[in-house]
Design a protein around this motif. Sequence first.
Motif, PDB file in Angstrom:
ATOM      1  N   ILE A  30       0.835  -1.191   0.000  1.00 53.50           N
ATOM      2  CA  ILE A  30       0.000   0.000   0.000  1.00 53.50           C
ATOM      3  C   ILE A  30       0.877   1.252   0.000  1.00 53.50           C
ATOM      4  CG2 ILE A  30      -1.621   1.371   1.384  1.00 53.50           C
ATOM      5  CD1 ILE A  30      -2.932  -0.990   0.040  1.00 53.50           C
ATOM      6  N   CYS A  31       0.472   2.254  -0.770  1.00 57.52           N
ATOM      7  CA  CYS A  31       1.077   3.580  -0.705  1.00 57.52           C
ATOM      8  C   CYS A  31       0.081   4.484   0.002  1.00 57.52           C
ATOM      9  CB  CYS A  31       1.380   4.086  -2.115  1.00 57.52           C
ATOM     10  SG  CYS A  31       2.074   5.758  -2.149  1.00 57.52           S
ATOM     11  N   LEU A  32       0.475   5.062   1.120  1.00 58.35           N
ATOM     12  CA  LEU A  32      -0.493   5.840   1.896  1.00 58.35           C
ATOM     13  C   LEU A  32       0.122   7.085   2.514  1.00 58.35           C
ATOM     14  CD1 LEU A  32       0.104   5.315   5.160  1.00 58.35           C
ATOM     15  CD2 LEU A  32      -1.003   3.142   4.688  1.00 58.35           C
ATOM     16  N   SER A  54       8.729  13.569  12.139  1.00 57.73           N
ATOM     17  CA  SER A  54      10.153  13.789  11.876  1.00 57.73           C
ATOM     18  C   SER A  54      10.800  12.591  11.192  1.00 57.73           C
ATOM     19  CB  SER A  54      10.886  14.095  13.186  1.00 57.73           C
ATOM     20  OG  SER A  54      10.823  12.988  14.075  1.00 57.73           O
ATOM     21  N   GLU A  55      10.173  11.429  11.327  1.00 58.35           N
ATOM     22  CA  GLU A  55      10.758  10.202  10.759  1.00 58.35           C
ATOM     23  C   GLU A  55      10.108   9.781   9.450  1.00 58.35           C
ATOM     24  OE1 GLU A  55      11.682   5.565  12.120  1.00 58.35           O
ATOM     25  OE2 GLU A  55      10.749   6.991  13.524  1.00 58.35           O
ATOM     26  N   PHE A  56       8.812  10.085   9.276  1.00 57.35           N
ATOM     27  CA  PHE A  56       8.086   9.603   8.098  1.00 57.35           C
ATOM     28  C   PHE A  56       7.472  10.787   7.338  1.00 57.35           C
ATOM     29  CE2 PHE A  56       7.935   6.179  11.229  1.00 57.35           C
ATOM     30  CZ  PHE A  56       8.385   5.097  10.476  1.00 57.35           C
ATOM     31  N   SER A  57       7.827  10.895   6.072  1.00 59.25           N
ATOM     32  CA  SER A  57       7.327  12.017   5.261  1.00 59.25           C
ATOM     33  C   SER A  57       5.852  11.878   4.922  1.00 59.25           C
ATOM     34  CB  SER A  57       8.144  12.126   3.968  1.00 59.25           C
ATOM     35  OG  SER A  57       8.009  10.946   3.191  1.00 59.25           O
ATOM     36  N   ASN A  58       5.299  10.682   5.077  1.00 58.99           N
ATOM     37  CA  ASN A  58       3.879  10.468   4.739  1.00 58.99           C
ATOM     38  C   ASN A  58       2.955  10.637   5.942  1.00 58.99           C
ATOM     39  OD1 ASN A  58       4.845   8.107   5.936  1.00 58.99           O
ATOM     40  ND2 ASN A  58       3.478   6.784   4.760  1.00 58.99           N
ATOM     41  N   ILE A  59       3.485  11.133   7.054  1.00 62.53           N
ATOM     42  CA  ILE A  59       2.659  11.491   8.210  1.00 62.53           C
ATOM     43  C   ILE A  59       2.534  13.007   8.232  1.00 62.53           C
ATOM     44  CG2 ILE A  59       2.383  11.406  10.705  1.00 62.53           C
ATOM     45  CD1 ILE A  59       2.309   8.672   9.619  1.00 62.53           C
TER      46      ILE A  59
END
Length: 296
Positions: A30-32, A54-59
């Motif tokens: 999945i891309c989310l 800071s760790e995940f660009s998708n959050i």
Amino acid sequence: MNKICVLLAAYNGERYINEQIKSILSQKNICLDVYIRLDPSTDDSEKSIQGFVSEFSNIKVLSVTEASGGAGRNFFRLIIDVDFSEYDYVAFADQDDIWSNSKLAKAIEMLQHYDCYSANVTAFWEDGREVLIDKAQAQREWDFLFEAAGPGCTYVFKREVAIQFKTWLLERYEKIGEDITLHDWLLYAFARSHGYRWFIDPEAMMRYRQHANNQVGTNNSFVAAKKRFLLIKNKWYRIQATNIAEYLHLQNLPIVKYGLKNGYLGNLYLLLHVNKIRRRLRDRVALSFALIFNIF
């Protein structure tokens, strides 16, 4: 690869939100993107969320200037503020559950044939108890005016549905948040009344945490049943069903005109049609009791 927008409404969720976000990020194939709207909180929820940002660009975290006033309004605000144009599907998430890592993949598989998806859940308590919450009974003609499709945190739906619901919601937002409490019930009613096809998965696709702060929670204990009984007795349930019908311009449906809006005579009409308004037999029996004794 299909892209999914996950809407997560949060408030004082420090204790559980890390585990929930990790389960969302662990989805297979999945891309989310995850959009979080955190109502002003008194715990360290913001610190926990910023750690993921800071760790995940998708959050992504929405800017919040004032409290929404409840989970439903928090989700209404998410729906209005997030741009769905680049996504194929939209999903709801609560802050305190644990998703199966195939939850979204299974939903997308079913959405090749349907417009909206929800699923059964496994409710669990801190003392180790677990109970399957079965909401996958056959849909009824008017059930959408009297219940949701199940826990909103299992909902996944196509972009078209999201955009149509957002457009409809924007025209009514200032008032709807005061009149309708539950976003998941409203979305189910909107989708069904607009002809969208809804699939309720009999497989449990997430662990549904039960604790004192659940806004609704499961109905598998005496305390939960008592809470729901009081909502019926105090007319909250009937008022919500009537409000949803009116916002959707369904007030001329027989079940509304001769049932919901017709006092005690309306109760008799609802009783005669109870098989059309709730999916589960146990719920139809309970509602029949409330109608006969004029509690509803």
